[in-house]
Scaffold this motif. Sequence first.
Motif, PDB file in Angstrom:
ATOM      1  N   LEU A 201      24.619 -15.893  24.664  1.00  0.00           N
ATOM      2  CA  LEU A 201      24.799 -17.145  23.943  1.00  0.00           C
ATOM      3  C   LEU A 201      23.930 -18.256  24.548  1.00  0.00           C
ATOM      4  N   ILE A 202      23.754 -18.228  25.869  1.00  0.00           N
ATOM      5  CA  ILE A 202      22.874 -19.218  26.499  1.00  0.00           C
ATOM      6  C   ILE A 202      21.437 -19.022  26.022  1.00  0.00           C
ATOM      7  N   VAL A 203      20.989 -17.758  25.999  1.00  0.00           N
ATOM      8  CA  VAL A 203      19.621 -17.468  25.558  1.00  0.00           C
ATOM      9  C   VAL A 203      19.448 -17.829  24.087  1.00  0.00           C
ATOM     10  N   TYR A 204      20.457 -17.511  23.263  1.00  0.00           N
ATOM     11  CA  TYR A 204      20.377 -17.871  21.839  1.00  0.00           C
ATOM     12  C   TYR A 204      20.318 -19.391  21.667  1.00  0.00           C
ATOM     13  N   GLY A 205      21.162 -20.104  22.412  1.00  0.00           N
ATOM     14  CA  GLY A 205      21.157 -21.561  22.301  1.00  0.00           C
ATOM     15  C   GLY A 205      19.840 -22.164  22.746  1.00  0.00           C
ATOM     16  N   ALA A 206      19.285 -21.644  23.851  1.00  0.00           N
ATOM     17  CA  ALA A 206      18.007 -22.172  24.339  1.00  0.00           C
ATOM     18  C   ALA A 206      16.858 -21.824  23.401  1.00  0.00           C
ATOM     19  N   THR A 207      16.941 -20.688  22.736  1.00  0.00           N
ATOM     20  CA  THR A 207      15.865 -20.261  21.838  1.00  0.00           C
ATOM     21  C   THR A 207      15.902 -21.012  20.514  1.00  0.00           C
ATOM     22  N   THR A 208      17.092 -21.233  19.977  1.00  0.00           N
ATOM     23  CA  THR A 208      17.226 -21.808  18.635  1.00  0.00           C
ATOM     24  C   THR A 208      17.574 -23.290  18.640  1.00  0.00           C
ATOM     25  N   GLY A 209      17.861 -23.864  19.810  1.00  0.00           N
ATOM     26  CA  GLY A 209      18.243 -25.268  19.866  1.00  0.00           C
ATOM     27  C   GLY A 209      19.688 -25.524  19.485  1.00  0.00           C
ATOM     28  N   THR A 210      20.513 -24.486  19.436  1.00  0.00           N
ATOM     29  CA  THR A 210      21.938 -24.642  19.133  1.00  0.00           C
ATOM     30  C   THR A 210      22.695 -25.009  20.409  1.00  0.00           C
ATOM     31  N   SER A 211      23.740 -25.818  20.264  1.00  0.00           N
ATOM     32  CA  SER A 211      24.529 -26.243  21.417  1.00  0.00           C
ATOM     33  C   SER A 211      25.223 -25.043  22.062  1.00  0.00           C
ATOM     34  N   VAL A 212      24.964 -24.828  23.355  1.00  0.00           N
ATOM     35  CA  VAL A 212      25.613 -23.737  24.072  1.00  0.00           C
ATOM     36  C   VAL A 212      27.120 -23.986  24.183  1.00  0.00           C
ATOM     37  N   PHE A 566      25.736 -18.306  12.371  1.00  0.00           N
ATOM     38  CA  PHE A 566      24.779 -17.203  12.405  1.00  0.00           C
ATOM     39  C   PHE A 566      24.700 -16.608  13.811  1.00  0.00           C
ATOM     40  N   GLY A 567      24.734 -17.462  14.829  1.00  0.00           N
ATOM     41  CA  GLY A 567      24.680 -16.980  16.206  1.00  0.00           C
ATOM     42  C   GLY A 567      25.888 -16.124  16.575  1.00  0.00           C
ATOM     43  N   LEU A 568      27.077 -16.497  16.091  1.00  0.00           N
ATOM     44  CA  LEU A 568      28.275 -15.687  16.364  1.00  0.00           C
ATOM     45  C   LEU A 568      28.157 -14.314  15.696  1.00  0.00           C
ATOM     46  N   LEU A 569      27.648 -14.284  14.458  1.00  0.00           N
ATOM     47  CA  LEU A 569      27.456 -13.003  13.779  1.00  0.00           C
ATOM     48  C   LEU A 569      26.419 -12.148  14.507  1.00  0.00           C
ATOM     49  N   VAL A 570      25.361 -12.783  15.000  1.00  0.00           N
ATOM     50  CA  VAL A 570      24.322 -12.047  15.725  1.00  0.00           C
ATOM     51  C   VAL A 570      24.900 -11.453  17.010  1.00  0.00           C
ATOM     52  N   ALA A 571      25.715 -12.216  17.729  1.00  0.00           N
ATOM     53  CA  ALA A 571      26.318 -11.710  18.966  1.00  0.00           C
ATOM     54  C   ALA A 571      27.205 -10.495  18.688  1.00  0.00           C
ATOM     55  N   LEU A 572      28.029 -10.585  17.649  1.00  0.00           N
ATOM     56  CA  LEU A 572      28.867  -9.435  17.270  1.00  0.00           C
ATOM     57  C   LEU A 572      28.000  -8.247  16.843  1.00  0.00           C
TER      58      LEU A 572
END
Length: 637
Positions: A201-212, A566-572
Motif C-alpha cells: 500500500l505504501i508503494v501504491y500510494g507513492a506511485t499513484t499519489g494516493t494517500s497512504v 481501485f488500490g484496495l481491489l488491486v491489493a486483494l
Amino acid sequence: MKLPKAIWFGFACIGIVIAMIAFLTPWGTLTTGHIGLIMLALIVVMIMLGFPTAFTLMGMGVIFTFFAYFMQAPDFAGRAIGQTLNLMVQRTYATMTNDALISIPLFVFMGYLVERANLIEKLFQSLHLALARLPGSLAIATLATCAIFATATGIVGAVVTLMGLLAMPTMLKAGYSVRLTAGVITAGGCLGILIPPSVLLIVYGATTGTSVVQLYAGALFPGIGLALLYAIYVMIVAKIWPEMAPPLPEKDRIIPLPAGSKSLQAQGFKLAAPGLLSNFFKSKRDPAVSRQYMNRNVVLVMLPLLVTVLLTLIIYRVVTTPEVVYDIPAELSLSNNTTTDSGGGLAEPPSESAPEPLGSAKLAPAAPAAPAADAVAKEPPKQLDRLSAPTGFWIYVAVAALMMAIFYVTLTWARLEVFRLLAQSFFPLVILIAAVLGSIGFGLATPSEAAAMGALGGALLALAYRRLTFPVIKESVFLTAKTSAMVCWLFVGSSIFSAAFALLGGQQVIEKWVLSLGLTPVEFMLLAQIIIFLLGWPLEWTEIIVIFMPIFVPLLAQFGIDPLFFGLLVALNLQTAFLSPPVAMAAFYLKGVSPPHVTLNQIFIGMLPFMGIQILAIFLLYMFPAIGLWLPSVLYK
C-alpha cells in the motif's frame, strides 16, 4: 535433462509476448507510441528471463529516453544525451525526496526484529490453547498467528517460511491433511499484502499519489474480513470432514497449574478471581501461595477490568465534551465594519491638520474606554455544561459489562494460565500493532513517525523477551538495508521508465485504445483486474505496481473510479495472484521448508479453495464498496 514445469511455463509466456509483439505491431505505420508499447512488452520479457528488475527498468528507460529525444532532433545527438542524463538526475532526486518512502525501511526493520527474535512461537502456542474448543482450532490458531505476524512484518516470504517451520509439523502430527495445512499457511501468510501496515500500500500510494493513510484505513476491514472468511471456511471443513482437521485431544488441553493455583483450588475456589481476591488481604495463607504469586496474578486478573474502565472513561469524556465555540469581539470581526461612510465603504480617518468647521463648539475629550482585553480578563470564565451521553455509548457500556461478567465467570484456574500465556505473547504484539495503526488512523502521527515508533516498539519487545542480541540486530539491519535498497532502486528505475514511456507517447496510445472500446466503468474494472491477475503469474507485485499502475491510474478519472477503491481491489487481486498456480510464490516459499513427502501439487490443490475465497472477497468489496471506503470517509472526510 528434464526441465521443471515452471521453466516451461516461463518460456511459454515469453513466447506469447514475443508473438504478440511480432503480429500485433503495425510495422508499416510505426509511431513513437507503438515503440513505447514495444518497450513495455520487452521489459516483461527481460524480467521473466531473470534480469534484475530495478536496473532493467533503469537501463531500458535510459535507452528509450535517448531514443525519444533523438527522434525529435536527429542532428543533435549530444543534446539528446544531455537531456537524458538530466532526466535521470531529476527522477532520482524526486525519488530521494519522496516522504512516503521513509516508512518502508522502518516498517521492514520492525518486521525483521519481530521475526528474528522468535516472538511468534509463544504466540502460536498460546493461541492454540486459547482456541482449543473451536473446530479446526490448530488451523485457526495458525491463521490468527499468520494475520498478526503478517501485520507486524508485511513480508510474505518471511511469514510463510516461518509458519511452515513452526506450524506445519505440528498440524501434520495432529492429523491435519496436507492440503488443508498448506492452504492455511500460504493463505494466512499472504494477508500481510493487504492488512496494514502493508508495504504494498505504501508503494501504491507513492506511485499513484494516493494517500497512504487513507489506504491503510480502507484496507483494515477488508483484511480482517478476509481472515474471518478463512476461519469460517476452516471451521466448516472441520465440522463436515473431521478427518481433515481432527479436534485437539483432551490430554493436550490440560495445562499444568502452579502450586499456588493448586492450593487455592483445593480450598474450594473454582474461579480464579474470587480465590485470588479473597486470599489477597489474608495475613496467614498457605505457604504454597506466595506473596509474589498473589501480586502477579491479582494484577493479571484485574488488568482487563482496569483497561475497560479506563477506555470507558476516555470514550465518555470524548462523547460528552461540548464543541467549543469562540466568541469573536465585534471590533475584530471581519464581517462587521464599525466605521462606514455614506456610500457604505470604509471612511477615511480625520486628518490631524484638518481645520475645524466654523461655529463648532470645542468639546472636552471623552474618557478613554477600557480595553476589550481587560474587560474579558475580569469576567469569570464560563463553565460549559457537558453533553448527555448518546445511546450508543450506553450500548457500549452494557456490552463491555456483559463481556467482563462472562470473562470473570468463566475464568477458571486453567484458563488463567492460558490468559497468562496470551498476556506474554499475544497482547504485547497486538498493542504494538494497535498503537502504530491507531496513531496513523487518528492523525496523531504520519506513517513515517508511526513506523519509527513501531521499530522502537519491536526493539523493546525483543529486549523484554531477552532476544535483542547483537546477531539479531545485525541481521535485521542487513536485511532491512537490502530490502529498502531494492525498493528505492525499483522506484528510481520505474520513474525513469515511466518518463520514457510518456515521452514516446505510449500512455496516449493506451488511453485512446481503451476509450475507443466504449467500456462502461464495470467493464473497465473487470478488464483491469483480469490483466493485473494475469500479470501476477510471471511478475512480482512490486513490478506490477511500479510499471503498470502509472498506466492504469490516469484512466480512472475517465471512468469515475476512485483511486483509493481501485488500490484496495488491486491489493486483494495481487494477494490472489500469490495463491494462483502455476506461478504462486507462496507455494514455493512453503515447499522450501516442507517435509520431503509434501509435493508441490498438494500445496497447489490446498491453495485453490482459499483463492476462491479471495475472489469472493473481491466480489463482495466491489458490490459493497463501503467495506473499504466507510472508515476513510469517517476519519478523513
